[in-house]
Design a protein around this motif. Structure first.
Motif, short mmCIF file in Angstrom:
data_model
loop_
_atom_site.label_atom_id
_atom_site.label_comp_id
_atom_site.label_asym_id
_atom_site.label_seq_id
_atom_site.Cartn_x
_atom_site.Cartn_y
_atom_site.Cartn_z
N GLU A 149 -5.12 23.15 8.04
CA GLU A 149 -4.96 23.35 8.41
C GLU A 149 -4.87 24.56 9.44
O GLU A 149 -5.21 25.40 10.05
CB GLU A 149 -3.86 22.47 9.43
CG GLU A 149 -3.53 21.40 8.94
CD GLU A 149 -4.67 20.64 10.64
OE1 GLU A 149 -5.16 20.76 10.96
OE2 GLU A 149 -5.13 19.11 10.17
N GLU A 150 -3.36 25.72 8.31
CA GLU A 150 -4.12 27.29 8.86
C GLU A 150 -5.15 28.17 8.45
O GLU A 150 -5.10 28.61 9.18
CB GLU A 150 -2.95 27.68 7.81
CG GLU A 150 -1.60 27.27 8.76
CD GLU A 150 -0.55 27.34 10.16
OE1 GLU A 150 -1.27 28.34 10.23
OE2 GLU A 150 -0.29 26.54 10.83
N ASN A 200 -8.20 26.50 8.77
CA ASN A 200 -8.88 26.79 9.35
C ASN A 200 -8.89 27.46 10.46
O ASN A 200 -9.31 27.53 11.20
CB ASN A 200 -8.79 24.73 9.63
CG ASN A 200 -9.81 24.08 10.72
OD1 ASN A 200 -10.92 24.62 10.66
ND2 ASN A 200 -9.49 23.76 12.20
#
Length: 206
Positions: free
Chosen positions: A95-96, A98
Motif C-alpha cells: 500500500e505504501e 503504491n
C-alpha cells in the motif's frame, strides 16, 4: 485450447501493445527503487519492468518509461549519481509502495507522502527503507535508451550491480529466503496485484 488470434505490430495501437504485454507477462516482481538527486532529494518509485539479469556478478534490470521523451526522476538520479537501492515489495508494504507512484515534482520526496522510514546505507549515499524485508544497495553497471519507430526515446533500460545485501532475519534460514515469510507481491494488469499463492515443484530433467 481455442483458436489463436493474430495481430501484426503495425495494426495495434500503443495502448493495445501495452495491454497485451502487461496482461500476459505475469506475474511481474516489483522493485521499489530509492535514489537521490544532486540536491539531496530522495526519490522513491515502484517498477514492475524488473528482473534478475545474472547472479555472477549480481545484476538487476529495471526499465523506466519516459514521459514525452524525458527521463523520470529515478533514471535521472541514477545517471547523475550512479547509485540506487532496490527493495522487494511485499504484502506488508504494498500500500505504501503504491502511494510512492503519486506524481511529484523533482524537488518533492515520496518520504513526505508515505509512511516509509529512511535508513542509512552501508556502501551507497542513497538511503534504504526500513519497512522492507529485503533491500539491495546497487551501483550503475550500464544503461541504454529505448526508442520507438518514430525515433522518440520511450524508456531507459538500467542495469544495477548489487554491492550490499540486507535480509530480514525472520525470513532467512541456512542461506535461503523463505518465500512464504517474505510474502512478496507481483504486478498484474490495471490495478491488480498477486500474492505468492500455491507453491508446487516440477523437477528439472537430468
Amino acid at each position: 485450447m481455442g483458436n489463436k488470434l493474430d495481430f501484426s505490430s503495425e495494426e495495434l495501437t500503443a495502448k493495445e501493445k501495452k495491454k497485451f504485454l502487461i496482461g500476459s507477462v505475469i506475474p511481474r516482481p516489483i522493485a521499489l527503487v530509492s535514489t537521490k538527486s544532486d540536491s539531496g532529494v530522495v526519490n522513491i518509485a515502484p517498477f514492475s519492468y524488473f528482473t534478475i539479469v545474472t547472479y555472477n556478478p549480481p545484476i538487476f534490470s529495471i526499465a523506466v518509461q519516459r514521459t514525452d521523451g524525458k527521463p523520470k526522476d529515478t533514471s535521472r538520479n541514477i545517471f547523475e549519481n550512479k547509485e540506487a537501492v532496490i527493495h522487494i515489495v511485499d504484502t506488508d508494504n504494498v500500500e505504501e509502495a503504491n502511494i510512492t507512484s503519486t506524481p511529484l515534482g523533482p524537488d518533492d520526496s515520496e518520504l513526505n507522502i508515505s509512511n516509509f522510514t529512511s535508513v542509512q546505507s552501508k556502501t551507497v549515499a542513497v538511503p534504504g527503507l526500513k519497512e522492507t524485508k529485503v533491500r539491495f544497495e546497487t551501483e550503475l553497471y550500464d544503461s541504454m535508451i529505448i526508442y520507438n519507430e518514430e525515433n522518440t526515446a520511450t524508456a531507459d533500460l538500467i542495469l544495477l550491480k548489487v554491492k550490499h545485501y540486507h535480509i530480514d532475519e525472520d525470513i532467512y534460514h541456512d542461506g535461503y529466503i523463505d518465500p512464504l515469510k517474505l510474502k512478496a507481491v507481483s504486478r498484474l494488469a490495471g490495478n491488480d496485484y498477486a500474492e505468492i499463492g500455491e507453491i508446487f515443484t516440477v523437477e528439472r530433467p537430468k
